[in-house]
Design an enzyme around this catalytic site. Structure first.
Site, short mmCIF file in Angstrom:
data_model
loop_
_atom_site.label_atom_id
_atom_site.label_comp_id
_atom_site.label_asym_id
_atom_site.label_seq_id
_atom_site.Cartn_x
_atom_site.Cartn_y
_atom_site.Cartn_z
N ASP A 175 6.02 -7.01 3.45
CA ASP A 175 6.67 -6.43 4.62
C ASP A 175 6.80 -4.91 4.49
OD1 ASP A 175 6.94 -8.95 5.78
OD2 ASP A 175 8.84 -9.31 4.77
N CYS A 209 -3.66 -5.46 -3.18
CA CYS A 209 -4.92 -5.00 -2.59
C CYS A 209 -6.09 -5.48 -3.44
CB CYS A 209 -4.92 -3.47 -2.50
SG CYS A 209 -6.43 -2.80 -1.77
N CYS A 269 -8.06 -1.75 -4.66
CA CYS A 269 -7.47 -0.81 -5.62
C CYS A 269 -6.42 -1.44 -6.50
CB CYS A 269 -6.88 0.40 -4.90
SG CYS A 269 -5.43 0.02 -3.89
N GLU A 323 6.60 -2.00 15.64
CA GLU A 323 5.47 -2.76 16.18
C GLU A 323 5.66 -3.00 17.67
OE1 GLU A 323 4.22 -5.91 12.89
OE2 GLU A 323 6.38 -5.83 13.22
N CYS A 347 -4.82 2.71 -0.16
CA CYS A 347 -6.22 3.12 -0.02
C CYS A 347 -6.79 2.86 1.37
CB CYS A 347 -7.08 2.42 -1.07
SG CYS A 347 -7.23 0.62 -0.82
N CYS A 362 -4.08 -2.03 3.23
CA CYS A 362 -3.44 -1.45 2.06
C CYS A 362 -2.91 -0.07 2.43
CB CYS A 362 -4.41 -1.36 0.89
SG CYS A 362 -3.71 -0.58 -0.58
N ASP A 366 8.94 -2.97 10.09
CA ASP A 366 8.18 -4.22 10.24
C ASP A 366 9.18 -5.35 10.41
OD1 ASP A 366 5.58 -5.84 9.91
OD2 ASP A 366 6.92 -6.74 8.43
#
Length: 382
Positions: free
Chosen positions: A346, A336, A339, A253, A320, A317, A169
């Site tokens: 990052d 998150c 969860c 990306e 989850c 997330c 990232d």
């Protein structure tokens, strides 16, 4: 150095003539001349002008070959249209048909190369000369430093064969965050050198154009900027080599950096907003070396670099799969809302990239069902 600058000037002159010929073309006119026709015209021009004939014919012909390749890349859609070359920018020339006796080593760190119409020119021997090198290019950067690069395609880095996948990232505060938890930052100038660069740029802005004082200030600014660029390139080389050796698959990306760093100035009729802030953001993106890192990864690990759609990877997330913009509490922290999983923002995005998750606009990842599906107006369609 004067003879080398003459070669650069001849190559630039021939290149600009080729650009002018192709810019003159319009629909309905005779097609612009190709490489063979331009080479014939170059022979006529050398016979008419003594200053052009005093230069190397090889250097001038290779400038035409470079332009022909640039036009081929433009029509293939991989590069922009070739433009004019200016004095002090992109200076250089190419020499081909290099023989084994044209390059020799004098000591451990010193070698010399034979340049047409110049003779033997010494250079710093930084690495072993590839035996398959048959050409070289001499360049002069904006800081006044001369470089010689021998053309050779290195062997790609062999993967470790461990089947590991890593996600990368790219950001501004952290140049590259890996899914393994590593945070990598491209180096730049020190605080003292940054202040000196700002002072030199302000003094250069007040200096009269064409004066000797402005030329000295411009050279000092270029040397500081070259120092930062060298550090960034060194970081990209070492980081890309390390990643290519450690991981079999590297996922990044799919960013359109050229569009992201486009100016927000706008037009006279529709002026842009927050132009200064956007310009600062563009500079930070370019200083992070996003494009350089991925390009070197693709060159060192061909076929092992995958580009993932970046949509909503920072809001998903990695534990989850829940997607919520509120989970991104700050630039560096992700918690998150479903969860309670907490991580560096990052690193969480890098893990989503490593998993190949690209969330669609409706909140799904294209494989499983959407997590935060928007309400659909089915009643109005019945």
């Amino acid at each position: 150095m004067a003879a080398l600058r003459d070669h650069c000037g001849h190559a630039r002159f021939v290149w600009n003539l080729a650009v002018e010929q192709h810019r003159h073309w319009r629909p309905g006119r005779k097609s612009a001349p190709g490489y063979l026709e331009q080479r014939r015209q170059l022979t006529i021009a050398r016979a008419e002008h003594d200053w052009l004939r005093a230069g190397s014919q090889m250097v001038q012909q290779q400038a035409l070959r470079d332009f022909a390749q640039a036009m081929a890349n433009y029509f293939a859609g991989t590069h922009d249209r070739p433009s004019w070359r200016k004095v002090g920018r992109d200076e250089g020339f190419r020499v081909v048909a290099v023989k084994s006796g044209d390059v020799r080593r004098l000591s451990r760190h010193v070698g010399e190369v034979r340049v047409p119409k110049v003779g033997w020119v010494r250079f710093r021997w930084s690495r072993a000369l590839p035996p398959e090198a048959k050409s070289y290019r001499v360049t002069c950067d904006s800081a006044g430093r001369w470089h010689v690069a021998f053309a050779a395609i290195p062997e790609p880095v062999v993967g470790p064969g461990n089947g590991q996948v890593v996600g990368v990232d790219r950001g501004i505060a952290v140049s590259a965050a890996l899914s393994t938890g590593e945070l990598l930052t491209a180096p730049g100038l020190s605080l003292a050198r940054k202040k000196r660069l700002v002072r030199l740029q302000r003094r250069m802005a007040r200096a009269r154009r064409g004066s000797g004082r402005r030329a000295k200030l411009k050279l000092a600014v270029a040397r500081l900027q070259a120092r930062a660029a060298d550090a960034r390139k060194d970081w990209a080389e070492k980081t890309s080599t390390d990643m290519a050796r450690r991981f079999d698959v590297i996922r990044v990306e799919d960013l359109r950096i050229a569009s992201m760093t486009r100016s927000a100035r706008g037009t006279v009729g529709r002026p842009g907003r927050n132009v200064r802030a956007k310009a600062g953001l563009n500079r930070q993106i370019l200083r992070s070396g996003w494009g350089l890192l991925v390009r070197r990864l693709e060159e060192k690990a061909p076929g092992r670099v995958e580009k993932i759609c970046p949509a909503f990877t920072s809001q998903r997330c990695s534990a989850c799969g829940h997607v919520d913009a509120k989970s991104r509490e700050s630039q560096a922290r992700f918690v998150c809302t479903a969860c309670g999983f907490a991580s560096n923002a990052d690193v969480n995005a890098a893990r989503n990239i490593a998993a190949g998750h690209a969330v669609t606009a409706r909140g799904g990842d294209g494989v499983t069902r959407p997590v935060n599906r928007e309400p659909q107006l089915l009643a109005s369609l019945t």
